[in-house]
Every structure is written in C-alpha cells, then in structure tokens.
Write an enzyme that holds these catalytic residues in place. Structure first.
Site, PDB file in Angstrom:
ATOM      1  CD  GLU A   1      10.426  -7.565   5.712  1.00  0.00           C
ATOM      2  OE1 GLU A   1       9.999  -6.564   6.314  1.00  0.00           O
ATOM      3  OE2 GLU A   1      10.684  -8.648   6.283  1.00  0.00           O
TER       4      GLU A   1
ATOM      5  CG  ASP B   1      -0.282 -17.163   8.402  1.00  0.00           C
ATOM      6  OD1 ASP B   1       0.818 -17.157   8.996  1.00  0.00           O
ATOM      7  OD2 ASP B   1      -1.382 -17.151   9.000  1.00  0.00           O
TER       8      ASP B   1
ATOM      9  CE1 TYR C   1       8.764   5.089   2.867  1.00  0.00           C
ATOM     10  CE2 TYR C   1       7.442   7.086   2.737  1.00  0.00           C
ATOM     11  CZ  TYR C   1       7.770   5.909   3.377  1.00  0.00           C
ATOM     12  OH  TYR C   1       7.116   5.543   4.513  1.00  0.00           O
TER      13      TYR C   1
ATOM     14  NE  ARG D   1       6.560   4.162   9.792  1.00  0.00           N
ATOM     15  CZ  ARG D   1       5.528   4.142   8.958  1.00  0.00           C
ATOM     16  NH1 ARG D   1       5.309   3.088   8.202  1.00  0.00           N
ATOM     17  NH2 ARG D   1       4.716   5.173   8.876  1.00  0.00           N
TER      18      ARG D   1
ATOM     19  N   PRO E   1       0.798  -1.216   0.000  1.00  0.00           N
ATOM     20  CG  PRO E   1      -0.102  -1.068   2.142  1.00  0.00           C
ATOM     21  CD  PRO E   1       0.591  -2.009   1.212  1.00  0.00           C
ATOM     22  CG  ASN E   2      -0.239   4.317   1.310  1.00  0.00           C
ATOM     23  OD1 ASN E   2      -1.246   4.779   0.773  1.00  0.00           O
ATOM     24  ND2 ASN E   2      -0.247   3.853   2.544  1.00  0.00           N
TER      25      ASN E   2
ATOM     26  NE  ARG F   1       9.852   5.873   8.436  1.00  0.00           N
ATOM     27  CZ  ARG F   1       8.861   5.649   7.597  1.00  0.00           C
ATOM     28  NH1 ARG F   1       8.933   4.657   6.728  1.00  0.00           N
ATOM     29  NH2 ARG F   1       7.777   6.399   7.605  1.00  0.00           N
TER      30      ARG F   1
ATOM     31  CG  ASN G   1       8.324  -1.996   0.183  1.00  0.00           C
ATOM     32  OD1 ASN G   1       7.703  -2.017   1.232  1.00  0.00           O
ATOM     33  ND2 ASN G   1       8.975  -0.930  -0.249  1.00  0.00           N
TER      34      ASN G   1
ATOM     35  NE  ARG H   1       3.467   7.472   2.229  1.00  0.00           N
ATOM     36  CZ  ARG H   1       3.783   6.279   2.698  1.00  0.00           C
ATOM     37  NH1 ARG H   1       4.137   5.328   1.864  1.00  0.00           N
ATOM     38  NH2 ARG H   1       3.743   6.029   3.981  1.00  0.00           N
TER      39      ARG H   1
ATOM     40  CG  HIS I   1       5.128  -2.305  10.144  1.00  0.00           C
ATOM     41  ND1 HIS I   1       6.470  -2.635  10.281  1.00  0.00           N
ATOM     42  CD2 HIS I   1       5.074  -1.357   9.181  1.00  0.00           C
ATOM     43  CE1 HIS I   1       7.179  -1.894   9.438  1.00  0.00           C
ATOM     44  NE2 HIS I   1       6.356  -1.120   8.757  1.00  0.00           N
TER      45      HIS I   1
ATOM     46  CG  HIS J   1      11.034  -2.366   4.411  1.00  0.00           C
ATOM     47  ND1 HIS J   1       9.663  -2.291   4.328  1.00  0.00           N
ATOM     48  CD2 HIS J   1      11.318  -3.539   5.023  1.00  0.00           C
ATOM     49  CE1 HIS J   1       9.141  -3.377   4.875  1.00  0.00           C
ATOM     50  NE2 HIS J   1      10.118  -4.157   5.292  1.00  0.00           N
ATOM     51  CG  LEU J   2      11.565   2.331  -1.123  1.00  0.00           C
ATOM     52  CD1 LEU J   2      10.365   3.163  -1.521  1.00  0.00           C
ATOM     53  CD2 LEU J   2      12.583   2.274  -2.235  1.00  0.00           C
ATOM     54  CB  SER J   3      12.603   4.382   4.963  1.00  0.00           C
ATOM     55  OG  SER J   3      11.556   3.595   5.511  1.00  0.00           O
TER      56      SER J   3
ATOM     57  CB  ALA K   1       1.386   0.137   6.292  1.00  0.00           C
TER      58      ALA K   1
END
Length: 149
Positions: free
Chosen positions: A100, A89, A25, A113, A12-13, A109, A76, A20, A82, A102-104, A79
């Site tokens: 996995e 699953d 990011y 997170r 998402p996002n 953070r 990625n 954003r 978390h 993540h950009l940040s 949200a």
C-alpha cells in the site's frame, strides 16, 4: 532470475495529480509517475501494468483479474483506503503480495485518514514520500518476491 509482473492500482482522484493540491501530492501528473515506474521496473527486468479508476468496482475487478497474471500489486487506493472493505476483501481473497502506498503521510492529516482498511491485509505500507512512495513500493515488492523464490 524469475520475471515478475506487477500491477499498480491508483484510486479515485489520482487522475488529478499535478493539478490537485500540489502542496500535498506534488507536481507530477499520474502519467509522469507511471512513466517513472515503468522505466524503473524495466531497468530491473520487471513488467509493470498500471490502472487508475475513480470507481471501487473497477479496482476490485482489476484485483480479481490479477490472479495468475501478476505476482505483486502496488496500490494507492486514495480515499478508498479509509472506506473500502470491498478492496480489502479482494486483496485478501487473491492472496497476491501487495504494498500500500500514499503520496502524503496519511498520519499527519485529518484523523479519518489515519485508519486504513487495506493495511492489515498487505505486506507493508509506505506513505509520505510523494512520487518516491511508488518507487519505494516497487523496490519493496520486488525484494519481497525475490525472498519468496
């Protein structure tokens, strides 16, 4: 050498990348990141499929459909990292090697997170390198798959 197919899932996002919070990011859009990944994968003889969704069930369905088609997944989950036991699953259920990303750096953070439901069921996690996190994830999954074959 075996031809691999990798599925890249964006949660998402991430469709808002480039607009954003560019301080967190980066300035690249999701389309630009996907293009960079596809070009990198192509140069390595790897097929890449990408999907972004703001809906948890769509991501779970994509993980299920990857079984027998893709040899690796880069995710990625945004949200959902978390919060989503369902994505965790699904990854555990299909047993497709997954990285996995993540950009940040999620550990620099907010404290909520710092926990990933996904991390315990993937082969590794890469965070904090912006768009390069995806490229590093691609290299990691390809290297892992080469070692298996």
């Amino acid at each position: 050498m075996q031809q691999y197919s990798i599925l890249v899932l964006h949660g998402p996002n991430l469709n808002l990348l480039g607009k954003r919070e560019p301080n967190l990011y980066g300035n690249l859009t999701l389309d630009e990141i996907n293009l960079l990944l596809i070009e990198e994968a192509s140069s390595l003889g790897v097929t890449l499929a990408t999907l972004q969704s703001n809906h948890e069930g769509v991501l779970v369905d994509a993980i299920h459909k990857a079984w027998g088609i893709h040899q690796g997944i880069i995710i990625n989950a945004g949200a959902y990292t978390h919060t989503s036991v369902a994505i965790r699953d699904a990854l555990l259920g299909v047993k497709i090697p997954t990285v996995e990303v993540h950009l940040s750096n999620i550990y620099q953070r907010e404290s909520f997170r710092h926990h990933s439901y996904i991390a315990p069921v993937v082969i590794g996690q890469i965070s904090g390198f912006g768009a390069d996190s995806y490229k590093l994830g691609l290299m990691a999954i390809i290297n892992y798959l080469h070692k298996l074959s």
